[in-house]
Scaffold this active site. Structure first.
Site, PDB file in Angstrom:
ATOM      1  N   GLU A   1      11.360  -3.872   5.116  1.00  0.00           N
ATOM      2  CA  GLU A   1      10.345  -3.360   6.051  1.00  0.00           C
ATOM      3  C   GLU A   1      10.767  -3.531   7.510  1.00  0.00           C
ATOM      4  O   GLU A   1      10.008  -3.171   8.412  1.00  0.00           O
ATOM      5  CB  GLU A   1       8.996  -4.053   5.805  1.00  0.00           C
ATOM      6  CG  GLU A   1       8.500  -3.999   4.363  1.00  0.00           C
ATOM      7  CD  GLU A   1       8.380  -2.597   3.796  1.00  0.00           C
ATOM      8  OE1 GLU A   1       8.337  -1.635   4.581  1.00  0.00           O
ATOM      9  OE2 GLU A   1       8.353  -2.465   2.572  1.00  0.00           O
TER      10      GLU A   1
ATOM     11  N   TYR B   1       0.822  -1.215   0.000  1.00  0.00           N
ATOM     12  CA  TYR B   1       0.000   0.000   0.000  1.00  0.00           C
ATOM     13  C   TYR B   1       0.855   1.264   0.000  1.00  0.00           C
ATOM     14  O   TYR B   1       0.335   2.374  -0.060  1.00  0.00           O
ATOM     15  CB  TYR B   1      -0.882   0.022   1.262  1.00  0.00           C
ATOM     16  CG  TYR B   1      -0.063  -0.039   2.533  1.00  0.00           C
ATOM     17  CD1 TYR B   1       0.466   1.113   3.097  1.00  0.00           C
ATOM     18  CD2 TYR B   1       0.238  -1.261   3.130  1.00  0.00           C
ATOM     19  CE1 TYR B   1       1.274   1.056   4.225  1.00  0.00           C
ATOM     20  CE2 TYR B   1       1.036  -1.330   4.261  1.00  0.00           C
ATOM     21  CZ  TYR B   1       1.545  -0.170   4.791  1.00  0.00           C
ATOM     22  OH  TYR B   1       2.349  -0.239   5.893  1.00  0.00           O
ATOM     23  N   GLY B   2       2.182   1.089   0.089  1.00  0.00           N
ATOM     24  CA  GLY B   2       3.054   2.251   0.277  1.00  0.00           C
ATOM     25  C   GLY B   2       4.085   2.393  -0.823  1.00  0.00           C
ATOM     26  O   GLY B   2       3.761   2.351  -2.014  1.00  0.00           O
ATOM     27  N   THR B   3       5.343   2.490  -0.398  1.00  0.00           N
ATOM     28  CA  THR B   3       6.426   2.763  -1.349  1.00  0.00           C
ATOM     29  C   THR B   3       6.733   1.585  -2.262  1.00  0.00           C
ATOM     30  O   THR B   3       7.512   1.723  -3.199  1.00  0.00           O
ATOM     31  CB  THR B   3       7.707   3.157  -0.596  1.00  0.00           C
ATOM     32  OG1 THR B   3       8.087   2.077   0.253  1.00  0.00           O
ATOM     33  CG2 THR B   3       7.502   4.416   0.227  1.00  0.00           C
ATOM     34  N   LEU B   4       6.137   0.415  -1.996  1.00  0.00           N
ATOM     35  CA  LEU B   4       6.374  -0.751  -2.862  1.00  0.00           C
ATOM     36  C   LEU B   4       5.442  -0.787  -4.069  1.00  0.00           C
ATOM     37  O   LEU B   4       5.638  -1.589  -4.985  1.00  0.00           O
ATOM     38  CB  LEU B   4       6.213  -2.049  -2.061  1.00  0.00           C
ATOM     39  CG  LEU B   4       7.349  -2.384  -1.089  1.00  0.00           C
ATOM     40  CD1 LEU B   4       6.937  -3.527  -0.166  1.00  0.00           C
ATOM     41  CD2 LEU B   4       8.619  -2.758  -1.846  1.00  0.00           C
TER      42      LEU B   4
HETATM   43  N1  PCA Z   1       6.289  -0.341   2.040  1.00  0.00           N
HETATM   44  C1  PCA Z   1       5.315  -1.335   2.345  1.00  0.00           C
HETATM   45  C2  PCA Z   1       4.800  -0.930   3.667  1.00  0.00           C
HETATM   46  C3  PCA Z   1       4.950   0.533   3.687  1.00  0.00           C
HETATM   47  C4  PCA Z   1       5.968   0.807   2.660  1.00  0.00           C
HETATM   48  O1  PCA Z   1       6.461   1.868   2.388  1.00  0.00           O
HETATM   49  C5  PCA Z   1       4.228  -1.294   1.317  1.00  0.00           C
HETATM   50  O2  PCA Z   1       4.367  -0.624   0.292  1.00  0.00           O
HETATM   51  O3  PCA Z   1       3.202  -1.937   1.541  1.00  0.00           O
END
Ligand code: PCA
Length: 152
Positions: free
Chosen positions: A84, A9-12
């Protein structure tokens, strides 16, 4: 051994600053299954001096959060855990996700922040993360050890 499903949900996510971790063959294998949304509501906030997105383990607060589901092999899963800082920073837990294309609800791994300071709940809660969003809190890549969530 069976592959795992992970919801990001984030930077991935695609077009976000750590997506290359998922596509780098050195890290293992990954395959996009599709877009999905959390069945549960969660606070998705941007915090720390590095503007890191965190899903706080406070189900029922915040929004149904949008992201992407990937099928990954064991090697990729353990490399994602390194990025993470599981289990010291984010904790990887199983959760229910609804696939956008079919409406099907599936169980996936998801990285949540369990040990967070209560003031994080006062931050704006997003329904989707974009590093370059209108919030202006662009992600800053760092090698720092953020393993003490007390510092966030
Ligand atoms: N990376 C993981 C968790 C938060 C982040 O930056 C993600 O993208 O789900």
């Amino acid at each position: 051994m069976a592959n795992d499903l992970v919801f990001v949900y984030g930077t991935l996510k695609e077009n976000e600053p750590n997506h290359h971790w998922l596509t780098d063959k050195e890290n293992g294998e990954s395959k996009l299954i599709g877009k999905a949304t959390t069945q549960e509501r969660y606070p998705l906030v941007i915090a720390s001096k590095y503007n890191i997105p965190f899903l706080l383990a406070a189900p029922g607060k915040g929004e149904h959060v949008e992201g992407e589901v990937y099928e990954v092999d064991e090697k990729m899963m353990s490399n994602l855990d390194i990025l993470e800082e599981h289990p010291k920073l984010y904790e990887r837990k199983k959760d229910k996700l609804k696939l956008e294309a079919t409406g099907e609800v599936i169980e996936c791994w998801i990285y949540l922040l369990h040990k967070y300071k209560p003031h994080l709940l006062d931050l704006p809660m997003l329904n989707a993360y974009f590093s370059r969003g209108s919030h202006g809190k662009t992600y800053i890549a760092s090698e720092d050890d953020l393993s003490d969530p007390e510092n966030i």
